[in-house]
Design a protein around this motif. Structure first.
Motif, PDB file in Angstrom:
ATOM      1  N   VAL A 316      96.614  45.392 123.718  1.00 58.44           N
ATOM      2  CA  VAL A 316      97.780  45.316 122.428  1.00 58.44           C
ATOM      3  C   VAL A 316      96.938  44.975 121.224  1.00 58.44           C
ATOM      4  O   VAL A 316      97.293  45.296 120.223  1.00 58.44           O
ATOM      5  CB  VAL A 316      98.828  44.694 122.874  1.00 58.44           C
ATOM      6  N   GLY A 317      95.860  44.142 121.362  1.00 56.96           N
ATOM      7  CA  GLY A 317      95.447  43.592 120.082  1.00 56.96           C
ATOM      8  C   GLY A 317      94.219  44.692 119.604  1.00 56.96           C
ATOM      9  O   GLY A 317      93.696  44.422 118.372  1.00 56.96           O
ATOM     10  N   GLY A 318      94.144  45.792 120.485  1.00 58.31           N
ATOM     11  CA  GLY A 318      93.021  46.904 119.926  1.00 58.31           C
ATOM     12  C   GLY A 318      91.458  46.284 120.231  1.00 58.31           C
ATOM     13  O   GLY A 318      90.573  46.846 119.536  1.00 58.31           O
ATOM     14  N   TYR A 319      91.368  45.503 121.374  1.00 60.32           N
ATOM     15  CA  TYR A 319      89.817  45.091 121.744  1.00 60.32           C
ATOM     16  C   TYR A 319      89.813  45.015 123.065  1.00 60.32           C
ATOM     17  O   TYR A 319      90.822  45.310 123.637  1.00 60.32           O
ATOM     18  CB  TYR A 319      89.376  43.806 121.004  1.00 60.32           C
ATOM     19  N   GLU A 320      88.706  44.512 123.618  1.00 60.56           N
ATOM     20  CA  GLU A 320      88.577  44.399 125.064  1.00 60.56           C
ATOM     21  C   GLU A 320      87.745  43.153 125.562  1.00 60.56           C
ATOM     22  O   GLU A 320      86.758  43.023 124.906  1.00 60.56           O
ATOM     23  CB  GLU A 320      87.659  45.545 125.887  1.00 60.56           C
ATOM     24  N   LEU A 321      88.567  42.310 126.373  1.00 63.84           N
ATOM     25  CA  LEU A 321      87.715  41.166 126.858  1.00 63.84           C
ATOM     26  C   LEU A 321      86.852  41.627 128.099  1.00 63.84           C
ATOM     27  O   LEU A 321      87.453  42.254 128.945  1.00 63.84           O
ATOM     28  CB  LEU A 321      88.842  39.982 127.470  1.00 63.84           C
ATOM     29  N   PRO A 322      85.630  41.760 128.112  1.00 57.46           N
ATOM     30  CA  PRO A 322      84.798  42.207 128.934  1.00 57.46           C
ATOM     31  C   PRO A 322      85.033  41.682 130.410  1.00 57.46           C
ATOM     32  O   PRO A 322      85.635  40.559 130.801  1.00 57.46           O
ATOM     33  CB  PRO A 322      83.399  41.579 128.788  1.00 57.46           C
ATOM     34  N   THR A 323      84.906  42.708 131.590  1.00 54.09           N
ATOM     35  CA  THR A 323      85.434  42.479 132.660  1.00 54.09           C
ATOM     36  C   THR A 323      84.658  41.247 133.493  1.00 54.09           C
ATOM     37  O   THR A 323      85.394  40.269 133.941  1.00 54.09           O
ATOM     38  CB  THR A 323      85.096  43.780 133.801  1.00 54.09           C
ATOM     39  N   ASP A 324      83.632  40.986 133.266  1.00 50.83           N
ATOM     40  CA  ASP A 324      83.013  39.831 133.862  1.00 50.83           C
ATOM     41  C   ASP A 324      83.627  38.401 133.343  1.00 50.83           C
ATOM     42  O   ASP A 324      83.502  37.416 133.941  1.00 50.83           O
ATOM     43  CB  ASP A 324      81.523  39.935 133.644  1.00 50.83           C
ATOM     44  N   LEU A 325      83.678  38.392 131.895  1.00 48.68           N
ATOM     45  CA  LEU A 325      84.528  37.317 131.450  1.00 48.68           C
ATOM     46  C   LEU A 325      85.966  37.249 131.908  1.00 48.68           C
ATOM     47  O   LEU A 325      86.625  36.140 131.929  1.00 48.68           O
ATOM     48  CB  LEU A 325      84.500  37.244 129.879  1.00 48.68           C
ATOM     49  N   HIS A 326      86.623  38.211 131.996  1.00 50.53           N
ATOM     50  CA  HIS A 326      88.080  38.130 132.507  1.00 50.53           C
ATOM     51  C   HIS A 326      88.090  37.804 133.867  1.00 50.53           C
ATOM     52  O   HIS A 326      89.072  37.111 134.338  1.00 50.53           O
ATOM     53  CB  HIS A 326      88.732  39.590 132.233  1.00 50.53           C
ATOM     54  N   ALA A 327      87.238  37.900 134.681  1.00 52.82           N
ATOM     55  CA  ALA A 327      87.134  37.701 136.150  1.00 52.82           C
ATOM     56  C   ALA A 327      86.512  36.568 136.444  1.00 52.82           C
ATOM     57  O   ALA A 327      86.649  35.615 137.667  1.00 52.82           O
ATOM     58  CB  ALA A 327      86.255  38.684 136.747  1.00 52.82           C
ATOM     59  N   LEU A 328      86.105  35.531 135.266  1.00 53.24           N
ATOM     60  CA  LEU A 328      85.797  34.275 135.674  1.00 53.24           C
ATOM     61  C   LEU A 328      86.809  33.400 136.199  1.00 53.24           C
ATOM     62  O   LEU A 328      88.026  33.460 136.040  1.00 53.24           O
ATOM     63  CB  LEU A 328      85.341  33.621 134.190  1.00 53.24           C
ATOM     64  N   PRO A 329      86.496  32.462 137.275  1.00 49.04           N
ATOM     65  CA  PRO A 329      87.692  31.614 137.870  1.00 49.04           C
ATOM     66  C   PRO A 329      88.259  30.992 136.833  1.00 49.04           C
ATOM     67  O   PRO A 329      89.572  30.603 136.877  1.00 49.04           O
ATOM     68  CB  PRO A 329      86.835  30.724 138.729  1.00 49.04           C
ATOM     69  N   ALA A 330      87.752  30.542 135.801  1.00 45.97           N
ATOM     70  CA  ALA A 330      88.481  29.638 134.761  1.00 45.97           C
ATOM     71  C   ALA A 330      89.553  30.417 133.906  1.00 45.97           C
ATOM     72  O   ALA A 330      90.337  29.972 133.548  1.00 45.97           O
ATOM     73  CB  ALA A 330      87.460  28.981 133.792  1.00 45.97           C
ATOM     74  N   MET A 331      89.092  31.633 133.484  1.00 43.93           N
ATOM     75  CA  MET A 331      90.016  32.622 133.118  1.00 43.93           C
ATOM     76  C   MET A 331      91.383  32.898 133.940  1.00 43.93           C
ATOM     77  O   MET A 331      92.231  33.004 133.213  1.00 43.93           O
ATOM     78  CB  MET A 331      89.095  33.911 132.324  1.00 43.93           C
TER      79      MET A 331
END
Length: 441
Positions: A316-331
């Protein structure tokens, strides 16, 4: 006993950040950029095809959620933000992050809670500014046109309920960094479609736990398409038009995949499968008249919750959080807590609405009172305490992740999720068409 290895936060975050940095550098070099120019490439928003729509309205400006004090007995708690959390709410800074900076929101004065809004004494939350009325009106106009003309979502006598849901105000409050109205409409269609499935399959607009699994499975294929033989494919495709929930899922997802990356679309499908699993658990309990333990109810609510909404904040913000960062246990923990706390907000504000509905509706105050031998009032007040503890955990975990992995897209995503949590509360608190509060004070 062997020594335990490093925690995911210790081992995963630096590795993921390093991997992302290497990806940025490689991408920059592939485009003929010098290494010094890589930081700008890191935050560039990829061009995506725009959806056909009326002209885009200009965005207004609105202050961001900031610490606020409400005087008097039973006042809302005040956010005590540490430097890391303040950094999340302020937005990223430094070379190449200008496109992510949300200065008009961060620098304005903190808003006061609306005078005519519902107030739960002791609830920890952050008031947000009133959404831009022109933007709200445009999203409202478009979402109603989509619901009526494209997917034939509801019969004429449901129009008042559709308008009373206030989708435009909800989405504008939750996504202040959306670059265009088209981006807001991505979230608006999905929200309306998810609500239609809940109402018409599970709740009080024809919903029933009997046969729920089959209905949800077929509806889920509107999000995660069937891959079958040429003989049977047309029958499946036709089935997606047979009822309003499937029509709305199919259409909303078609718009979503035009604006999202494949990874973002797959992430959303995963979270919707989580949601449908939660629907099934609640439906099974209704069929067996099972009153869950409090911890069991909270398990169900971690799946039957709002998580699919904040998880798309980058799309919705027009960008992408990369997959490896989204998949972090902390995220993943941050997202789980955001979904949980937002859903308990719904339990608190919809309490009297659900008690007045036919049958027994499970919500956290009811389950606490039943399982812990408390009065209705005591159960409700303890549910407020559960909400507050989860809210503090959400903010602490967000701050820790921001400090450990200060990648611009991570900081922007964390801020977007935090703003979504605040906007979700604002919508519940101000939607007096749908909600009222018990007289427990």
């Amino acid at each position: 006993m062997p020594e335990p290895g490093p925690s995911p936060l210790q081992s995963g975050l630096p590795a993921a950040a390093a991997h992302f940095g290497a990806h940025v550098l490689a991408n920059a070099l592939s485009h003929g950029l010098a290494p010094a120019q890589a930081s700008a490439a890191e935050v560039a928003v990829p061009a995506r095809p725009a959806l056909p729509s009326p002209p885009v309205l200009p965005f207004g400006t609105a202050p961001a959620p900031e610490p606020v004090s409400v005087p008097g007995e039973g006042a809302a708690e005040v956010r005590q933000a540490g430097p890391a959390l303040e950094r999340i709410m302020r937005g990223p800074s430094g070379l190449g992050t200008a496109a992510l900076h949300l200065a008009p929101y961060a620098e304005a004065a903190a808003p006061a809670a609306p005078v005519d809004a519902l107030h739960i004494p002791g609830l920890y939350y952050h008031p947000v500014a009133e959404p831009d009325p022109a933007l709200v009106a445009e999203v409202s106009r478009r979402i109603k046109a989509w619901a009526l003309d494209e997917v034939e979502l509801y019969p004429e006598d449901w129009e008042g309920q559709f308008d009373g849901f206030s989708t435009g105000r909800y989405m504008v409050a939750c996504h202040p960094d959306a670059p265009t109205v088209d981006h807001l409409m991505i979230a608006a269609r999905l929200m309306v479609a998810e609500n239609a499935v809940d109402d018409m399959y599970c709740e009080d607009h024809g919903g029933s736990p009997i046969g729920l699994g089959g209905r949800l499975l077929l509806a889920h294929t509107a999000l995660d398409p069937l891959h079958t033989t040429k003989e049977y494919h047309p029958q499946w495709a036709q089935s997606l038009h047979e009822d309003a929930p499937r029509r709305s899922y199919r259409s909303a997802m078609e718009y979503f995949v035009q604006q999202s990356t494949p990874a973002q679309a797959d992430r959303f499908r995963h979270d919707m499968a989580r949601l449908h699993l939660g629907y099934l658990a609640e439906g099974a309990w209704a069929q067996t008249d099972h009153m869950p333990e409090v911890w069991e109810y909270l398990v169900m609510r971690q799946f039957n919750n709002f998580r699919p909404c904040p998880t798309i904040t980058d799309t919705v913000g027009g960008y992408e959080l990369p997959t490896d960062l989204h998949a972090l246990p902390a995220m993943q923990r941050v997202l789980a807590l955001a979904g949980n706390v937002s859903t308990i907000v719904n339990d608190l504000y919809s309490y009297t609405k659900e008690l007045a509905s036919p049958g027994r509706h499970l919500n956290l105050p009811v389950v606490i009172a039943e399982r812990e031998g408390l009065s209705d009032r005591e159960g409700y007040l303890k549910a407020v305490e559960v909400h507050n503890e989860l809210m503090h955990d959400f903010e602490a975990e967000s701050a820790a992740l921001a400090a450990a992995c200060p990648v611009p897209s991570v900081l922007r995503f964390l801020r977007g999720v935090a703003v979504w949590v605040d906007g979700n509360h604002y919508w519940h608190q101000t939607n007096t068409y749908r909600y009222s509060l018990p007289d427990f004070w």
